[in-house]
Design an enzyme around this catalytic site. Structure first.
Site, PDB file in Angstrom:
ATOM      1  N   ASP A  30      12.697 -53.253  22.830  1.00 26.91           N
ATOM      2  CA  ASP A  30      12.087 -51.398  22.135  1.00 26.91           C
ATOM      3  C   ASP A  30      10.516 -52.306  21.902  1.00 26.91           C
ATOM      4  O   ASP A  30      10.073 -53.810  21.718  1.00 26.91           O
ATOM      5  CB  ASP A  30      12.706 -52.486  20.412  1.00 26.91           C
ATOM      6  N   ILE A  31       9.966 -51.116  22.422  1.00 24.10           N
ATOM      7  CA  ILE A  31       8.599 -50.401  22.285  1.00 24.10           C
ATOM      8  C   ILE A  31       8.583 -51.399  21.305  1.00 24.10           C
ATOM      9  O   ILE A  31       6.773 -51.769  21.299  1.00 24.10           O
ATOM     10  CB  ILE A  31       8.175 -50.019  22.969  1.00 24.10           C
ATOM     11  N   ASN A  87      20.986 -46.824  13.025  1.00 16.30           N
ATOM     12  CA  ASN A  87      20.739 -45.656  12.335  1.00 16.30           C
ATOM     13  C   ASN A  87      21.308 -44.157  12.770  1.00 16.30           C
ATOM     14  O   ASN A  87      21.150 -43.620  13.818  1.00 16.30           O
ATOM     15  CB  ASN A  87      18.960 -45.611  12.302  1.00 16.30           C
ATOM     16  N   HIS A 100      22.078 -45.801  19.342  1.00 16.24           N
ATOM     17  CA  HIS A 100      21.650 -47.592  19.866  1.00 16.24           C
ATOM     18  C   HIS A 100      21.269 -48.471  18.627  1.00 16.24           C
ATOM     19  O   HIS A 100      22.449 -48.010  17.583  1.00 16.24           O
ATOM     20  CB  HIS A 100      20.036 -47.241  20.679  1.00 16.24           C
TER      21      HIS A 100
END
Ligand code: 5GP
Ligand code: ZN
Length: 139
Positions: A30-31, A87, A100
C-alpha cells in the site's frame, strides 16, 4: 474495468511494489505504508466490494491470505501481530472501489488505531433478538 486504478496495477499499467501474484490475487505494498509492510491483497477479478463476491472467489482469495501474512510477519522480528481489514462502502472508509484486504503489520508502540466502542449497556435481550431476527431472516 477500464478506469479502475487497481485493475491498472494488476495489468502493470501503473507501477507497484509487488509482494505476490498468482492466477487469483495480486498483492502489493500500500502506497500509504500505515505501518511498514502494509500490503493490499486484491482479487484479479474486478469486484467492487464484499457484497459482490461469490463463495468460490471468497474462498480462493482468503486461501491466499495466511501465506502472505506469514511472509510479512517473518520479514521483520519487530512485527508482533497483524490487522486484516476490508472496507466496504464509502461510509466504511472504502476509497478504491476494487475490493481489497489490508494486511497491516503491528509493532509495539506503532501509531495505528482502531476503536471498537462497547455499547453493551444499551442492549437488553429483546434488542439483541430484534437485531438478530432482522439479519437471520435475510440468510
Ligand atoms: P481503502 O480506503 O479503499 O480501504 O484503501 C485503499 C488503499 O489504497 C489506501 O490505503 C491507499 O493508500 C491505497 N492506494 C490508493 N492508490 C494507490 C496506488 O496507486 N498504489 C498503491 N500501492 N496503493 C494505493
Ligand atoms: Zn478493478
Amino acid at each position: 474495468m477500464d478506469d479502475c486504478i487497481f485493475c491498472k496495477i494488476i495489468k502493470g499499467e501503473i507501477p507497484s511494489y509487488k509482494v505476490y501474484e498468482d492466477e487469483v490475487v495480486y498483492a502489493f505494498l500500500d502506497i500509504s505504508q500505515t505501518t511498514p509492510g502494509h500490503t493490499l491483497v486484491v482479487p484479479k477479478k474486478h469486484v467492487k466490494d464484499i457484497f459482490e463476491y461469490d463463495a468460490d472467489l471468497a474462498a480462493a482469495v482468503f486461501a491466499r491470505i495466511p501465506k502472505i501474512a506469514r511472509a510479512i510477519k517473518a520479514s521483520d522480528p519487530a512485527i508482533e501481530g497483524m490487522n486484516i481489514l476490508n472496507n466496504n462502502g464509502e461510509v466504511a472508509y472504502q476509497s478504491v472501489f476494487h475490493s481489497h484486504f489490508h494486511l497491516i503489520p503491528r509493532y509495539q508502540d506503532d501509531d495505528f488505531r482502531i476503536q471498537f466502542v462497547n455499547k453493551q449497556e444499551q442492549y437488553d435481550d429483546a434488542k439483541y433478538q430484534a437485531v438478530l431476527d432482522k439479519i437471520t431472516k435475510q440468510l
